[in-house]
Design an enzyme around this catalytic site. Structure first.
Site, PDB file in Angstrom:
ATOM      1  N   HIS A  86       0.822  -1.216   0.000  1.00 38.62           N
ATOM      2  CA  HIS A  86       0.000   0.000   0.000  1.00 38.62           C
ATOM      3  C   HIS A  86       0.856   1.265   0.000  1.00 38.62           C
ATOM      4  CE1 HIS A  86       0.216   0.794   4.491  1.00 38.62           C
ATOM      5  NE2 HIS A  86       0.376  -0.522   4.537  1.00 38.62           N
ATOM      6  N   ASP A  88      -0.660   4.250   0.731  1.00 35.07           N
ATOM      7  CA  ASP A  88      -1.256   5.221   1.660  1.00 35.07           C
ATOM      8  C   ASP A  88      -0.574   5.103   3.021  1.00 35.07           C
ATOM      9  OD1 ASP A  88      -2.514   2.662   2.130  1.00 35.07           O
ATOM     10  OD2 ASP A  88      -4.102   3.670   3.252  1.00 35.07           O
ATOM     11  N   ASP A 119       5.972   1.496   6.751  1.00 33.15           N
ATOM     12  CA  ASP A 119       4.561   1.103   6.578  1.00 33.15           C
ATOM     13  C   ASP A 119       3.886   2.040   5.590  1.00 33.15           C
ATOM     14  OD1 ASP A 119       2.064   0.012   6.908  1.00 33.15           O
ATOM     15  OD2 ASP A 119       1.733   0.802   8.917  1.00 33.15           O
ATOM     16  N   GLU A 153      -5.292   0.834   2.453  1.00 30.68           N
ATOM     17  CA  GLU A 153      -5.027  -0.210   3.451  1.00 30.68           C
ATOM     18  C   GLU A 153      -5.238   0.318   4.854  1.00 30.68           C
ATOM     19  OE1 GLU A 153      -3.291  -2.937   6.219  1.00 30.68           O
ATOM     20  OE2 GLU A 153      -2.709  -0.844   5.975  1.00 30.68           O
ATOM     21  N   GLU A 154      -4.766   1.533   5.094  1.00 26.82           N
ATOM     22  CA  GLU A 154      -4.828   2.078   6.456  1.00 26.82           C
ATOM     23  C   GLU A 154      -6.245   2.459   6.875  1.00 26.82           C
ATOM     24  OE1 GLU A 154      -2.502   1.593   8.324  1.00 26.82           O
ATOM     25  OE2 GLU A 154      -0.549   1.942   7.404  1.00 26.82           O
ATOM     26  N   ASP A 180       4.718  -6.075   4.371  1.00 25.31           N
ATOM     27  CA  ASP A 180       4.021  -5.042   5.143  1.00 25.31           C
ATOM     28  C   ASP A 180       3.980  -5.450   6.622  1.00 25.31           C
ATOM     29  OD1 ASP A 180       2.597  -2.722   5.653  1.00 25.31           O
ATOM     30  OD2 ASP A 180       0.655  -3.597   5.136  1.00 25.31           O
ATOM     31  N   HIS A 427       2.730   4.053  12.595  1.00 20.10           N
ATOM     32  CA  HIS A 427       1.532   4.792  13.033  1.00 20.10           C
ATOM     33  C   HIS A 427       1.861   5.826  14.119  1.00 20.10           C
ATOM     34  CE1 HIS A 427      -1.512   1.463  11.663  1.00 20.10           C
ATOM     35  NE2 HIS A 427      -0.493   1.601  10.826  1.00 20.10           N
TER      36      HIS A 427
HETATM   37  N1  BES Z   1       1.320  -2.981   8.105  1.00 17.63           N
HETATM   38  C1  BES Z   1       0.224  -2.952   9.005  1.00 17.63           C
HETATM   39  C2  BES Z   1      -0.165  -4.327   9.499  1.00 17.63           C
HETATM   40  C3  BES Z   1       0.808  -4.975  10.422  1.00 17.63           C
HETATM   41  C4  BES Z   1       1.241  -4.307  11.552  1.00 17.63           C
HETATM   42  C5  BES Z   1       1.254  -6.228  10.160  1.00 17.63           C
HETATM   43  C6  BES Z   1       2.144  -4.909  12.391  1.00 17.63           C
HETATM   44  C7  BES Z   1       2.136  -6.830  10.993  1.00 17.63           C
HETATM   45  C8  BES Z   1       2.604  -6.151  12.108  1.00 17.63           C
HETATM   46  C9  BES Z   1      -0.980  -2.308   8.330  1.00 17.63           C
HETATM   47  O1  BES Z   1      -0.630  -1.189   7.563  1.00 17.63           O
HETATM   48  C10 BES Z   1      -1.943  -1.851   9.379  1.00 17.63           C
HETATM   49  O2  BES Z   1      -1.648  -0.910  10.061  1.00 17.63           O
HETATM   50  N2  BES Z   1      -3.093  -2.500   9.493  1.00 17.63           N
HETATM   51  C11 BES Z   1      -4.148  -2.099  10.346  1.00 17.63           C
HETATM   52  C12 BES Z   1      -5.378  -2.758   9.819  1.00 17.63           C
HETATM   53  C13 BES Z   1      -6.641  -1.995   9.931  1.00 17.63           C
HETATM   54  C14 BES Z   1      -6.615  -0.597   9.433  1.00 17.63           C
HETATM   55  C15 BES Z   1      -7.769  -2.779   9.273  1.00 17.63           C
HETATM   56  C16 BES Z   1      -3.901  -2.524  11.771  1.00 17.63           C
HETATM   57  O3  BES Z   1      -3.291  -3.579  12.020  1.00 17.63           O
HETATM   58  O4  BES Z   1      -4.305  -1.792  12.677  1.00 17.63           O
HETATM   59 MN    MN Z   2       0.959  -1.524   6.378  1.00 11.29          MN
HETATM   60 MN    MN Z   3      -0.359   0.509   8.964  1.00 13.10          MN
END
Ligand code: BES
Ligand code: MN
Ligand code: MN
Length: 459
Positions: A86, A88, A119, A153-154, A180, A427
């Site tokens: 992603h 974004d 990320d 994605e975010e 990711d 984040h």
């Molecule tokens: N890259 C992350 C997901 C992730 C975080 C995978 C840590 C492995 C370890 C992704 O960009 C993300 O932040 N996903 C969100 C999902 C949500 C918005 C549906 C999350 O995990 O909070």
């Molecule tokens: Mn991500």
């Molecule tokens: Mn993320």
């Protein structure tokens, strides 16, 4: 292969300069304010894909932010990998805590700091450069490659399942690769085979119809902040278990084999607590920290507000209070079902003294990917070559809900090949990507393209 690796070695500075351009576009997907920047970023990705030799490059509009696609299909008879990532990013607040501006990528020590550094712009970029290294030096890739880079994605990949359904042919492949997630630790590459799901809720409480003088009225009505905190506090018991009836019913239990495997990983609770700045860890009794992080469901209050929060004192009995609560889910729990259980439970325990509204903001499912698949074996071999170290197997606490859709809609397994680090500040302020991971990631992906045809053939 030698030329490819040489290209990566000799272009380290160029790659940083190009990544800086990618990062400079503030492609924050939440809210409407940055819609044009997100679109500009999609176009940047598309142009970049063309520059590195991809064909059929297209920016697909969706009801939200665009999906960028490109491919190179010049290896007939060879398998096809679909790379997903992603472009974004998350918002940058609190901005004051950034040591350098979030959209000006800055090298400090061994890391590159910026929003999206890990990320996921930096990790997506790793794939771009592995492709470029082949295309510039050999004019071809060892296998067919498709890329699908999304912009939502975010915010829960709202429009991507529909995109998958509508472009099944375009996205035909043998395997999906996603970068990711994180490596186990600095210098410790890993293959991730599990992600948690998510159910994100909001509770709004209204007590008296307007704010009241806390002296004149305190003692006569239930303060909604008090009512809300009573509710939120009751969602865990003394053992750190979640009290919503039925919450654990579908949880896929850890096997003895998996628990033993987790215990063999190089982990130290004391060191971890220190890194996080806490005196003591907290969590569900009866499980280790890694078990609780990766394979047990959790419930967190993400934010809580109401009443007076300005400077100084104001004696007020507020009318309203709200909380955002998310639950991380594990395989076999269904986010829609959990949301219903949550809603029902909150209504049941809420006192009559306040009015309660519960909303389901979004959700996604947990994923387990097959660990002994040819794709994972190829990735293990590639990681070993890219980092000169055997990778570990791990799960993750975070969520990439689209992985389940890849299986259900496209029938494809995903290999989670993460090059981030657990302390990368994703984040949060001062997000970074470690430069060894950045270049090691490029070498790994270059090896992966080379290895995958051998492994997928042997299926
Ligand atoms: N890259 C992350 C997901 C992730 C975080 C995978 C840590 C492995 C370890 C992704 O960009 C993300 O932040 N996903 C969100 C999902 C949500 C918005 C549906 C999350 O995990 O909070
Ligand atoms: Mn991500
Ligand atoms: Mn993320």
């Amino acid at each position: 292969m030698e030329l490819v690796l040489k290209h990566i070695e000799e272009n380290k500075q160029n790659f940083l300069d190009e990544l800086k351009e990618f990062i400079a576009i503030p492609s924050i997907s939440t809210g409407e304010e940055n819609k044009n920047e997100v679109a500009r970023c999609a176009n940047w990705v598309a142009d970049h894909l063309k520059n590195i030799g991809m064909n059929n490059v297209k920016v697909f509009p969706t009801e939200g932010h665009p999906v960028v696609y490109g491919d190179w299909l010049g290896a007939p008879g060879k398998p096809t990998v679909l790379i997903y990532g992603h472009y974004d990013v998350q918002p940058v607040d609190p901005i004051d805590l950034w040591e350098s501006p979030p959209f000006e990528a800055t090298v400090r020590g061994d890391n590159l700091y910026a929003r999206g550094a890990a990320d996921d712009k930096g990790q997506v970029f790793i794939h771009f450069k592995a492709i470029e290294a082949y295309m510039k030096n050999t004019g071809s890739l060892p296998m067919n490659v498709k890329l699908m880079i999304e912009g939502e994605e975010e915010v829960g990949s709202r429009n991507l399942p529909k995109f998958l359904r509508e472009h099944k042919d375009l996205l035909k492949a043998d395997l999906i690769v996603v970068s990711d997630s994180s490596m186990f630790a600095k210098g410790v590459p890993s293959i991730c085979y599990g992600l948690r799901g998510l159910s994100y809720m909001q509770i709004d409480l209204v007590g008296p119809k307007g704010d009241l003088h806390s002296g004149s009225f305190g003692g006569s009505v239930h303060n909604p902040i008090q009512a809300l905190t009573e509710i939120v506090a009751s969602l865990h018991d003394k053992n750190g278990k979640i009290t919503i009836p039925g919450f654990y019913k579908d949880v896929l239990a850890l096997t003895k084999k998996e628990r033993d495997a987790f215990k063999k990983l190089p982990w130290n609770d004391k060191k971890y607590a220190k890194e996080l700045g806490v005196k003591q860890l907290y969590g569900e009794k009866g499980f280790t920290t890694l078990e609780r992080l990766w394979a047990r469901p959790t419930l967190e209050c993400n934010g809580i507000w109401g009443g007076f929060t300005g400077e100084g004192a104001k004696t007020v009995l507020p009318s309203k209070a709200s909380a955002k609560i998310s639950m991380r889910l594990v395989p076999h729990q269904k986010s829609a079902k959990i949301a219903k259980l949550f809603e029902k439970h909150i209504h049941k325990i809420a006192p009559k003294s306040v009015q309660v509204t519960v909303r389901n903001l979004h959700g996604g499912e947990a994923a387990i990917t097959p660990i002994d698949s040819p794709g994972v074996k190829a990735a293990v071999a590639a990681l070993e070559k890219g980092f000169n170290k055997k990778p570990l197997y791990q799960r993750e606490g975070g969520s990439i809900p689209i992985v389940v859709d890849f299986k259900q809609i496209l029938g494809l397994d995903t290999v989670l090949l993460g090059f981030g680090l657990p302390d990368e500040n994703a984040h949060a302020p001062n997000e970074f990507i470690n430069l060894d991971n950045f270049y090691g990631g490029m070498r790994t992906v270059a090896h992966l393209f080379n290895e995958l045809p051998n492994y997928l053939k042997k299926k």
